[in-house]
Every structure is written in structure tokens, then in C-alpha cells.
Design a protein around this motif. Structure first.
Motif, mmCIF file in Angstrom:
data_model
loop_
_atom_site.group_PDB
_atom_site.id
_atom_site.type_symbol
_atom_site.label_atom_id
_atom_site.label_comp_id
_atom_site.label_asym_id
_atom_site.label_seq_id
_atom_site.Cartn_x
_atom_site.Cartn_y
_atom_site.Cartn_z
ATOM 1 N N LEU A 225 8.833 6.567 7.539
ATOM 2 C CA LEU A 225 8.012 7.359 8.452
ATOM 3 C C LEU A 225 8.248 8.828 8.142
ATOM 4 O O LEU A 225 9.389 9.279 8.118
ATOM 5 N N VAL A 226 7.160 9.584 7.903
ATOM 6 C CA VAL A 226 7.269 11.003 7.574
ATOM 7 C C VAL A 226 6.368 11.781 8.512
ATOM 8 O O VAL A 226 5.169 11.505 8.603
ATOM 9 N N TRP A 227 6.935 12.756 9.224
ATOM 10 C CA TRP A 227 6.156 13.621 10.097
ATOM 11 C C TRP A 227 5.672 14.798 9.270
ATOM 12 O O TRP A 227 6.473 15.500 8.657
ATOM 13 N N VAL B 286 0.880 -1.164 0.000
ATOM 14 C CA VAL B 286 0.000 0.000 0.000
ATOM 15 C C VAL B 286 0.915 1.211 0.000
ATOM 16 O O VAL B 286 1.913 1.243 0.711
ATOM 17 N N SER B 287 0.620 2.239 -0.790
ATOM 18 C CA SER B 287 1.555 3.349 -0.927
ATOM 19 C C SER B 287 1.608 4.248 0.297
ATOM 20 O O SER B 287 2.683 4.485 0.844
ATOM 21 N N LEU B 288 0.487 4.793 0.761
ATOM 22 C CA LEU B 288 0.477 5.749 1.868
ATOM 23 C C LEU B 288 -0.553 5.369 2.917
ATOM 24 O O LEU B 288 -1.606 4.823 2.597
ATOM 25 N N VAL C 181 3.140 -1.544 4.045
ATOM 26 C CA VAL C 181 2.923 -0.121 3.780
ATOM 27 C C VAL C 181 4.256 0.503 3.380
ATOM 28 O O VAL C 181 5.261 0.303 4.054
ATOM 29 N N ALA C 182 4.271 1.250 2.294
ATOM 30 C CA ALA C 182 5.513 1.873 1.833
ATOM 31 C C ALA C 182 5.867 3.107 2.653
ATOM 32 O O ALA C 182 7.021 3.339 2.982
ATOM 33 N N CYS C 183 4.864 3.938 3.002
ATOM 34 C CA CYS C 183 5.117 5.194 3.701
ATOM 35 C C CYS C 183 3.972 5.477 4.674
ATOM 36 O O CYS C 183 2.805 5.396 4.300
ATOM 37 N N ILE C 184 4.332 5.801 5.919
ATOM 38 C CA ILE C 184 3.332 6.176 6.917
ATOM 39 C C ILE C 184 3.510 7.653 7.220
ATOM 40 O O ILE C 184 4.579 8.087 7.642
ATOM 41 N N MET C 185 2.454 8.431 6.961
ATOM 42 C CA MET C 185 2.455 9.866 7.238
ATOM 43 C C MET C 185 1.920 10.083 8.651
ATOM 44 O O MET C 185 0.795 9.683 8.961
#
Length: 84
Positions: A74-76, A14-16, A48-52
Motif C-alpha cells: 500500500l502506497v499513499w 496485476v502490477s498497479l 494486485v502487487a501494489c495499490i496506490m
């Protein structure tokens, strides 16, 4: 002995995923998001590729270590996806 674990290919993930207002921790090798009412939501971190992470998220050290091991970014971010 079991073979070493390999991350899932990016094209199969899953992308985001956007998370807000809760505590992100690790339970039995998977991410668990606990909200203010105590409801636990399990997140398949390897899929998951990226967790916002929006404001209100508290992230444990174990969660960051697990994300690094399985190759999840992981992106804040700010409220509603605004760059921070």
C-alpha cells in the motif's frame, strides 16, 4: 484441514492499481471500495502487487492487515500520482 494459504507469485499479479475518493474496507476477506454514492467495488487484493492510494481514501485497520497478510504493498501518493 486446509493447507496454509500462500501468496500469489508477483509475476502472476496485476502490477498497479490506483484508488481515489472512497473508503477502503474488508468484507468477506476481500477489499471493498465504497464511494460517496454508496457503490461497492470489490478488489482482488491477492492479485494486485501494489495499490496506490490517492487523496480522499480512508483505509480501515482491517484493510491494512489483509494487505500485509497477502503481500500487497500500500502506497499513499498525492493527486495524479505525485509523490507525497
Amino acid at each position: 484441514m486446509l493447507p496454509p494459504l500462500r501468496p500469489i507469485a508477483l509475476k502472476e499479479r496485476v502490477s498497479l492499481l490506483f484508488l481515489e475518493r472512497g473508503q477502503l474496507d474488508v468484507l468477506d476477506g476481500t477489499f471493498v471500495l465504497v464511494d460517496a454514492t454508496g457503490v461497492r467495488t470489490h478488489i482482488p487484493v491477492g492479485g494486485v502487487a501494489c495499490i496506490m492510494l490517492e487523496p480522499g481514501i480512508r483505509v480501515s485497520h482491517a484493510a491494512v492487515v489483509l494487505a500485509a497478510r497477502v503481500g500487497t504493498l500500500l502506497v499513499w501518493i498525492g493527486e495524479a500520482g505525485v509523490r507525497l
